[in-house]
Design an enzyme around this catalytic site. Sequence first.
Site, PDB file in Angstrom:
ATOM      1  N   PHE A 165      -5.726  -3.066 -12.288  1.00 49.53           N
ATOM      2  CA  PHE A 165      -4.557  -3.888 -12.599  1.00 49.53           C
ATOM      3  C   PHE A 165      -3.722  -4.114 -11.337  1.00 49.53           C
ATOM      4  O   PHE A 165      -3.474  -3.163 -10.584  1.00 49.53           O
ATOM      5  CB  PHE A 165      -3.629  -3.162 -13.586  1.00 49.53           C
ATOM      6  CG  PHE A 165      -4.210  -2.847 -14.924  1.00 49.53           C
ATOM      7  CD1 PHE A 165      -4.057  -3.726 -16.004  1.00 49.53           C
ATOM      8  CD2 PHE A 165      -4.895  -1.653 -15.154  1.00 49.53           C
ATOM      9  CE1 PHE A 165      -4.557  -3.415 -17.267  1.00 49.53           C
ATOM     10  CE2 PHE A 165      -5.401  -1.329 -16.414  1.00 49.53           C
ATOM     11  CZ  PHE A 165      -5.229  -2.220 -17.463  1.00 49.53           C
ATOM     12  N   ASP A 166      -3.243  -5.332 -11.147  1.00 47.71           N
ATOM     13  CA  ASP A 166      -2.140  -5.564 -10.222  1.00 47.71           C
ATOM     14  C   ASP A 166      -0.881  -5.000 -10.906  1.00 47.71           C
ATOM     15  O   ASP A 166      -0.881  -4.747 -12.113  1.00 47.71           O
ATOM     16  CB  ASP A 166      -2.011  -7.074  -9.974  1.00 47.71           C
ATOM     17  CG  ASP A 166      -0.830  -7.430  -9.084  1.00 47.71           C
ATOM     18  OD1 ASP A 166      -0.480  -6.628  -8.201  1.00 47.71           O
ATOM     19  OD2 ASP A 166      -0.251  -8.512  -9.286  1.00 47.71           O
TER      20      ASP A 166
END
Length: 314
Positions: A165-166
């Site tokens: 995930f960013d």
Amino acid sequence: PKPQHAITVAVSSRALFDLVEERRIYEEQGLEKYVEYQQNNENVTLKPGPAFYFVKALEHVNARLLELYPDDEERFDIVLMTNNHAQVGVRLINSINHYGLTIERFCMTGGKSPIGYLTAYLTNLYLSADSEKVQEAIEAGIASATMFTANKDVPYSDTQLRVAFDGDAVLFSDESEQIVKEQGLDRFFEHEQLNENKPLAQGPLKGFLEDLGKLQKKFYAKNERLNCPIRTFLVTARSAASSGARVLKTLRSWGLEVDEALFLAGAPKGPILVKIRPHIFFDDQMFHIEGAQKLGTIAAHVPYGIAQKYHKSA
């Protein structure tokens, strides 16, 4: 599993399978020719699409959960959510059976947008190749992303679901990204240090990280931490020293953890993702999606927050 117990992942047919040629027929020759082509080829197995290996990894997690908790329904339920016509269903069923996928629920909307059904199916995550539908789903408050195929083939883990995930505008809100875009990096660093102990608001994918965390705890409870079939990664352009503490404290305040946190201080994400080899990487900026794609990572664009305004104007 019953939808109220399951973690429902809705996947479009173009995300699950490679339908590039079929899409071309639809666009160039129209619906009738497209349906005819699909029916004439219903015994020809479709090739895997961008979400295929992610779905396979979800099913591996399910198999492990069933070994440890045979009576528990808290596991992934994959729904094929497509605006295809029912006549195309046989080819999709044949391909799903060919690969031994467990996809029992189909929603085929015959050209109508499937978004209204996502809520009815209690969808936790929606993956599609259609950016307009994904945008619609995000606006309806459903965690969603547009799938992009990697430009290179890389091997994926068969024994562990790996999700990257960013941070900003994916797990967290875009409040900090707004400051970067509107007031510059120096003001951003200042703001983050001043607000280090104030948790960030949640972003669209926070709920899915929560779902993964819940399942991880089920493995930990059976002393399977070292052998857990789920691994999560935070891959952020933030730098650790100047803006990392707020991110880690936010996750802690939510009662969530990630297995690995990588603070890149603005360096490209692609080379790090090659090392991680996630089944899926969520980011809100097309710049990072394209960089990941080039080096062989399956990337999923989350159209949320201020970066979309800048992306459109660019």
